[in-house]
Design an enzyme around this catalytic site. Structure first.
Site, PDB file in Angstrom:
ATOM      1  N   SER A  97      -6.483  10.000  -8.552  1.00 22.98           N
ATOM      2  CA  SER A  97      -6.804   8.754  -7.862  1.00 22.98           C
ATOM      3  C   SER A  97      -8.233   8.852  -7.358  1.00 22.98           C
ATOM      4  CB  SER A  97      -5.863   8.551  -6.671  1.00 22.98           C
ATOM      5  OG  SER A  97      -6.360   7.515  -5.838  1.00 22.98           O
ATOM      6  N   TYR A 113      -1.322  10.171   1.494  1.00 17.51           N
ATOM      7  CA  TYR A 113      -1.487   9.876   0.072  1.00 17.51           C
ATOM      8  C   TYR A 113      -2.757  10.528  -0.482  1.00 17.51           C
ATOM      9  CZ  TYR A 113      -2.634   7.130  -4.079  1.00 17.51           C
ATOM     10  OH  TYR A 113      -2.988   6.747  -5.345  1.00 17.51           O
TER      11      TYR A 113
END
Ligand SMILES: [Zn+2]
Length: 708
Positions: free
Chosen positions: A584, A597
């Site tokens: 990500s 996250y």
């Protein structure tokens, strides 16, 4: 893993598996509406789609029909005969070659003897009627030289069983009296056509002829009569053999018990065998433990019959002349497996040397196609999954043939020089040379976690589009099955499998990789993609939320990589393997209100670098693709995460989020699942063979995420 269960008490006297007895499926209400060529097609499809009648792709059919010559306007006799390639079960009208019958008969002026067989094939295109582009097959003379309107030639197991038995000729006489003739083995070609014509001329009472070691050819005056004649002859053979088979167990009865762990044994064995099949393109595997396979591999006569090899050309072209057989007690011994595969290659090379002719093509891949293990079943390997599956099915046909042949005499395998001459037939070699190069990922096996989601499914599709087989692993059973079914329609049922797998569950992860090993034979590519997303300020981040992110994004990537490792490690000799993590932007760039996250993503990124270091000596490359803001089709953007990110960016509506991300990117573009898939594809295949430990950002440009 090598556990063998005790034999069932009745195993040794279990009755032999009988032959299927076909019945006519002719529907006159359908047939009445059809033109003569359509009737030929109808009959062919009926014959070929009924696997009790003939094996896959087996056989050919013809009709001699009156047509108007487009050039002269005259009525001429045209042979419609199944052309080269395809199979009679699924063919369409364009699968037939059409040839002037008078020109075909005139070809005999060019024929002096068996040495002219290859030359005669070259004349067939000169007989083409109406510019039909479908090439005529080498079986065309069998049809053209017989003076009958409708001719069928098929290879059903029950018929080949007679054709490949020392008792076959006597059985033919016993079943049909003089109605069906018998010709000794001759390989397909013009000479066989001449032999057949002369035999029928000398024996005008026959209604068909058995071709030893091969199949049967029969004829009639109408399409329906010809079809029902074929089906009736096959039923006669099956009924005759079934009466014999009912008297004693097949293959001398069971000598080895069936292993209850055979699926797990196959999963453990197949990747190791695949890794040993070097010197050729990567292979796909196919495992079967169907009743036919088990009856054979467990039987007393197994080794003797397996060593004899297959008979019908259709069979051995798919299976090679003989299978590799393994001792079930020694499957855990890597040195034993290596020795057995190497010995097989040596045997194949010796066969090539014994049989080659001065102009033979170079030796082809000497690795085994069929591997048989008592107690376990049948494993086949080939350059792609469909070919591997079909090779297994053809060996199943060969088992049926051996069972029937041994019930009425001794099974007779094809003479090895004859087998060689067909396998290395120059015209066949020319056909192989004309085949397009395989797509770059043919022979590769990929496992994609989160395979039902947007990025996972797009990645799987990208890999399959270039020939890979893919196992979709996803914790959502309904969703992953739906995606699998769609891909099966798009890419073929052999290309894709699905497994329910929660990447945080060690046992489920192990099962998914074992499933890939058993269904495809191993693994070349792992795409670790299964993900979640959460958003919360640090003070509202619960331990539960923190752990959930780390369980899926860090530990999940660890568990899947660890399970993939032994499969990937084996492929070093074949050029190595690839792991791709879907990371990500937030694994590189800090995020507001998403510390659990983003830090878990960062942990996965560093795991990738560590594994790149550890994998390099084994030929395993590990790289990362960092997407950003892939909203369309993404399941993590459903629900709360969308609202949360909208909130974090001060946007009221989730719908404005796509515009927000587009405008935030340097290139002002949307990032789609297919964009991520393209980067994964690059890192999965040989085009990135020299890259490991890298990250590719696919985020339409984000300066914060520049790697440094
Ligand atoms: Zn044939």
């Amino acid at each position: 893993m090598d556990t063998i269960t005790a034999p069932a008490p009745e195993a040794a006297s279990a009755p032999a598996i009988p032959f299927a007895v076909p019945a006519s499926r002719w529907d006159e209400s359908v047939a009445a509406t059809l033109s003569p060529p359509q009737l030929l097609l109808y009959r062919s499809n009926l014959l070929g789609s009924d696997l009790t009648v003939t094996n896959f792709g087996g056989g050919n059919t013809s009709a001699k029909l009156e047509e108007v010559d487009p050039l002269t306007g005259e009525t001429v006799e045209v042979l419609w005969v199944k052309g080269s390639g395809g199979d009679i079960g699924s063919m369409k009208l364009d699968g037939f070659a059409t040839l002037y019958q008078h020109k075909l008969l005139g070809l005999e002026a060019h024929y002096a003897g068996p040495e002219d067989d290859d030359k005669m094939v070259g004349y067939l295109p000169h007989c083409t009627f109406n510019l039909n582009a479908r090439a005529a097959s080498i079986d065309t003379p069998l049809h053209s030289l017989l003076p009958f309107a409708h001719v069928d030639h098929v290879h059903p197991d029950a018929i080949i069983a007679l054709a490949a038995s020392s008792g076959g000729e006597a059985a033919t006489q016993e079943i049909w009296g003089g109605r069906i003739g018998w010709l000794p083995w001759k390989r397909p070609g013009y000479t066989l056509g001449v032999m057949l014509r002369d035999y029928v001329a000398a024996n005008p009472e026959v209604e068909g002829v058995m071709l030893a070691g091969h199949g049967i050819i029969c004829w009639a005056d109408s399409a329906r009569a010809c079809y029902e004649h074929s089906v009736g002859l096959i039923a006669d053979a099956a009924n005759y053999l079934n009466a014999k088979l009912a008297q004693k167990p097949a293959f001398g009865g069971a000598a080895v018990p069936v292993s209850a762990d055979r699926a797990a044994i196959a999963a453990g064995l197949m990747p190791r065998l695949r890794a040993l099949m070097t010197g050729a393109r990567r292979k796909l595997g196919h495992f079967s433990d169907d009743a036919e396979a088990l009856e054979f591999v467990n039987s007393a006569q197994f080794q003797r019959l397996a060593d004899l090899g297959t008979s019908c050309p259709d069979h051995f072209l798919r299976t090679k002349i003989a299978p590799l057989t393994l001792d079930p007690a020694r499957l855990g011994d890597d040195a034993y497996l290596a020795e057995k595969v190497a010995a097989y290659r040596d045997l194949y090379a010796a066969y090539y040397q014994r049989c080659k002719r001065s102009n033979s093509p170079a030796m082809r891949d000497p690795n085994p196609v069929v591997v048989l293990v008592p107690g376990v079943g049948r494993i086949t390997f080939a350059a792609d999954k469909t070919t591997a599956r079909l090779a297994g099915e053809f060996y199943g046909n060969a088992i049926n043939v051996m069972r029937g042949a041994e019930a009425i005499g001794d099974y007779i395998a094809l003479n090895e020089q004859e087998a060689f001459d067909i396998e290395y037939w120059l015209l066949e070699e020319a056909k192989l040379q004309r085949m397009p190069a395989p797509r770059p990922l043919v022979g590769r096996i990929a496992l994609v976690t989160g395979g039902a989601g947007g990025i996972g499914a797009a990645t799987a599709a990208r890999l399959m589009a270039d020939g890979a087989c893919v196992l979709l692993a996803d914790r959502d059973a309904a969703a992953v099955e739906e995606v699998r079914a769609g891909f099966a329609r798009q890419f073929g049922r052999d290309a894709v499998r699905a497994a329910v797998c929660d990447v945080t569950d060690e046992a489920q992860v192990a099962d998914a990789f074992a499933f890939a090993a058993r269904e495809f034979g191993g693994l070349d590519i792992l795409v670790a993609n299964a993900g979640i997303a959460s958003s919360a300020p640090i003070e509202e981040t619960t331990i539960e939320l923190w752990n959930r992110n780390y369980d899926v994004l860090a530990q999940g990537y660890f568990l899947t990589s660890r399970a993939a490792w032994p499969l990937l490690r084996g492929m070093k000799e074949q050029g190595g393997s690839s792991v791709v993590f879907i990371g990500s932007k937030n694994g590189v760039a800090a995020a507001t209100n998403a510390s659990a996250y983003a830090s878990a993503k960062a942990a996965a990124n560093h795991l990738a670098r560590c594994l790149a270091l550890e994998g390099a000596p084994h030929g395993i490359r590990v790289n990362v693709v960092n997407p950003d803001a892939v909203i369309k089709g993404s399941r993590i953007w459903d629900g709360d995460w969308r609202k949360e990110r909208a909130g974090a960016h001060g946007i009221d509506s989730g719908r404005e989020l796509e515009e927000h991300y587009r405008q935030r990117s340097m290139l002002k573009r949307d990032v789609l699942p297919s964009d991520i898939a393209e980067a994964v594809y690059f890192l999965a295949g040989d085009q990135s063979a020299k890259s490991t430990g890298n990250m590719i950002n696919v985020d339409a440009g984000n300066a914060q995420a520049f790697t440094r």
